[in-house]
Design an enzyme around this catalytic site. Structure first.
Site, PDB file in Angstrom:
ATOM      1  N   ASN A 107      -1.986  -6.468  54.481  1.00 14.97           N
ATOM      2  CA  ASN A 107      -1.560  -5.937  53.185  1.00 14.97           C
ATOM      3  C   ASN A 107      -1.175  -7.112  52.296  1.00 14.97           C
ATOM      4  O   ASN A 107      -1.200  -8.278  52.724  1.00 14.97           O
ATOM      5  CB  ASN A 107      -0.427  -4.925  53.331  1.00 14.97           C
ATOM      6  CG  ASN A 107       0.826  -5.505  53.988  1.00 14.97           C
ATOM      7  OD1 ASN A 107       1.171  -6.675  53.779  1.00 14.97           O
ATOM      8  ND2 ASN A 107       1.500  -4.700  54.792  1.00 14.97           N
ATOM      9  N   LEU A 108      -0.821  -6.832  51.076  1.00 15.27           N
ATOM     10  CA  LEU A 108      -0.582  -7.896  50.096  1.00 15.27           C
ATOM     11  C   LEU A 108       0.567  -8.802  50.514  1.00 15.27           C
ATOM     12  O   LEU A 108       0.490 -10.035  50.365  1.00 15.27           O
ATOM     13  CB  LEU A 108      -0.309  -7.280  48.718  1.00 15.27           C
ATOM     14  CG  LEU A 108      -0.543  -8.179  47.506  1.00 15.27           C
ATOM     15  CD1 LEU A 108      -1.970  -8.715  47.484  1.00 15.27           C
ATOM     16  CD2 LEU A 108      -0.248  -7.430  46.217  1.00 15.27           C
ATOM     17  N   ASN A 109       1.629  -8.226  51.069  1.00 18.36           N
ATOM     18  CA  ASN A 109       2.771  -9.030  51.492  1.00 18.36           C
ATOM     19  C   ASN A 109       2.396  -9.933  52.665  1.00 18.36           C
ATOM     20  O   ASN A 109       2.762 -11.123  52.700  1.00 18.36           O
ATOM     21  CB  ASN A 109       3.937  -8.120  51.877  1.00 18.36           C
ATOM     22  CG  ASN A 109       5.202  -8.900  52.174  1.00 18.36           C
ATOM     23  OD1 ASN A 109       5.667  -9.696  51.354  1.00 18.36           O
ATOM     24  ND2 ASN A 109       5.760  -8.702  53.362  1.00 18.36           N
ATOM     25  N   GLU A 110       1.663  -9.392  53.629  1.00 20.24           N
ATOM     26  CA  GLU A 110       1.217 -10.194  54.771  1.00 20.24           C
ATOM     27  C   GLU A 110       0.273 -11.307  54.319  1.00 20.24           C
ATOM     28  O   GLU A 110       0.310 -12.423  54.856  1.00 20.24           O
ATOM     29  CB  GLU A 110       0.525  -9.286  55.793  1.00 20.24           C
ATOM     30  CG  GLU A 110       1.485  -8.325  56.489  1.00 20.24           C
ATOM     31  CD  GLU A 110       0.789  -7.177  57.192  1.00 20.24           C
ATOM     32  OE1 GLU A 110       1.439  -6.517  58.033  1.00 20.24           O
ATOM     33  OE2 GLU A 110      -0.405  -6.922  56.898  1.00 20.24           O
ATOM     34  N   ASP A 131      -2.701   2.077  59.202  1.00 24.72           N
ATOM     35  CA  ASP A 131      -3.365   2.570  60.412  1.00 24.72           C
ATOM     36  C   ASP A 131      -4.604   3.371  60.050  1.00 24.72           C
ATOM     37  O   ASP A 131      -5.660   3.234  60.679  1.00 24.72           O
ATOM     38  CB  ASP A 131      -2.412   3.465  61.215  1.00 24.72           C
ATOM     39  CG  ASP A 131      -1.238   2.702  61.810  1.00 24.72           C
ATOM     40  OD1 ASP A 131      -1.287   1.460  61.835  1.00 24.72           O
ATOM     41  OD2 ASP A 131      -0.278   3.355  62.252  1.00 24.72           O
TER      42      ASP A 131
END
Length: 485
Positions: free
Chosen positions: A196-199, A264
């Protein structure tokens, strides 16, 4: 887009490996504050256990009709037993490895008036020694699958992921990873990663501009030996990025109820569609649609092929293609819907020539619940009931027309001689919440009514639309043919 691939979802053979957990929910009402401390008192009325973590990814694949196996670590405890039972009911071929000294990871939530009051986490981090137990099991079962999906929740089950990826790639498998670590070198060799964007930012991705995002994503996958990145970007949708191409997919315009488990759903759908033979760009487009459906539901929700088909309806109409649930899979799909808390409505008939009365009747039946099952007399049954000139349309054609209606979710044929031309046995298999019959019947005269009532369900009788009948249409056609001749 190859929408015909929706008919081939059961060709996807996927092994999910990762951090499995039990999601437990206590539901109840809150009416007072505790005299012992300034906290609400929740009077628990129900308990619900669900598959969580990597197990939820496997559940998503199973609900899409993929053939799915699951490798994970559990403790020698009641939570591990509960999770194993859930996976069996979800039609997941689980290969859970028991670790005696550590507990099964469990997330326990207290819910009152649709709000989470508190969450209790029961967990310890598994060691690399434990992860190598999974590595050994992976080697044993790898030949049974074409795709390996690693679901990393940073709980230790994937401590040996470098060796796991190398093993899967040496066996010629396609590898997908939902990453948790900011060190993407751990995932070297993977065909797809889905941060995701944060990761992405924690891994060193830059988001100052669209070009900067694209360039940094390409640099990250090149530096770490990864084939492609599917970057999920919340309200900005998602982007599929590889060395030479980038495809952007806008977020689906649906009301967001809960983003739990959306990641998921994305990687599970992507893998299943690839496993069914869909091109990567098309597979991501379907995964994006699935994510939009999932976040419109409460909790870690799954998406069914029927829901995908309806959402993609505008494309299907353009191509003339249509998804119809295979008869052999319908009972499984109904069971999954029940597990999701959906109310099942059942009705039945011949539906030989579909007319306005049928359409209105089926729409009324569907409005009484969440999903509508239509029991459809087979050809032999109609001949016995209506005479040797019937049916006009064969079973497959009648089923196709019915399944194309927005009100109809599933069609199941019945009518063997042993069933005496009634759907009573089928109704017992399904145990619908509501049984609907058209006409002026008394409840006691309706096949299967006694079973539905005994299970706490309801029976409803609907009036037919005057002037509409298959027999009438046939007679009009005969008169028209005679007049012309």
């Amino acid at each position: 887009m190859e929408f015909s691939r929706l008919q081939k979802l059961n060709q996807a053979r996927v092994l999910v490996v990762g951090d499995v957990m039990l999601d437990r929910y206590w539901h109840g009402d809150t009416g007072r504050i505790s005299p012992e401390a300034p906290v609400p008192v929740v009077k628990v009325s129900s308990l619900e256990d669900k598959a969580g973590g990597a197990a939820n990814v496997a559940k998503n694949i199973a609900h899409l009709d993929g053939q799915v196996g699951l490798l994970g670590l559990i403790g020698e405890d009641d939570n591990g037993v509960s999770l194993t039972r859930i996976l069996e009911s979800e039609k997941i071929a689980s290969q859970l490895v028991t670790v005696e000294e550590l507990p099964t990871i469990a997330k326990m939530r207290v819910i009152s008036r649709h709000q989470q009051v508190v969450r209790l986490d029961l967990e310890e981090t598994f060691s690399e020694q434990h992860s190598r137990l999974l590595l050994a099991r992976l080697e044993q079962v790898l030949d049974d699958y074409d795709f390996v999906l690693f679901s990393d929740y940073n709980k230790g089950a994937l401590s040996a992921i470098k060796e796991m990826i190398a093993l899967a790639k040496s066996a010629g498998k396609t590898v997908l990873i939902d990453p948790k670590s900011s060190d993407l070198s751990l995932y070297r060799g993977a065909d797809y990663i889905t941060p995701n964007l944060n990761e992405f930012k924690l891994a060193g991705g830059q988001v100052g501009s669209e070009q900067e995002l694209t360039d940094s994503a390409r640099q990250l996958i090149a530096d770490n030996g990864i084939g492609a990145m599917l970057l999920t970007r919340s309200e900005q949708g998602m982007s599929l990025i590889c060395a030479t191409e980038k495809h952007d997919f806008p977020a689906q315009v649906l009301e967001v109820s809960d983003v739990t488990g959306a990641g998921d759903t994305v990687i599970a759908t992507l893998t299943t569609m690839l496993g069914a033979g869909m091109a990567p760009k098309d597979a991501v487009e379907v995964a994006n649609i699935a994510a939009g459906i999932a976040v419109s539901k409460l909790g870690a929700a799954t998406v069914s092929p029927e829901e995908l088909s309806r959402k993609m309806g505008q494309y299907l109409r353009q191509t003339g293609e249509h998804y119809q649930t295979p008869f052999d899979d319908v009972l499984k799909h109904i069971a999954f819907a029940k597990q999701n808390g959906e109310k099942i409505v059942f009705t039945n008939g011949c539906f030989d020539i579909l007319h306005a009365g049928h359409v209105r009747y089926l729409a009324q039946a569907k409005s009484m619940g969440d999903r509508l099952v239509v029991g459809l007399n087979n050809d032999e049954s109609i001949t016995r009931l209506k005479g040797p000139q019937r049916p006009i349309n064969a079973l497959k054609e009648r089923a196709m027309v019915l399944s194309a209606l927005a009100s109809v979710d599933w069609v199941i044929p019945f009518g063997s001689e042993a069933e005496n031309d009634t759907p009573a046995k089928l109704i017992e298999q399904i145990s619908p919440d509501i049984l609907v019959k058209g006409g002026d019947y008394k409840v006691s005269e309706i096949a299967g009514a006694d079973h539905v009532l005994s299970q706490g369900g309801h029976v409803e009788v609907l009036a037919f639309l005057d002037g509409c009948s298959t027999s009438g249409i046939i007679e009009k056609a005969k008169l028209g043919k005679t007049a012309k001749s």
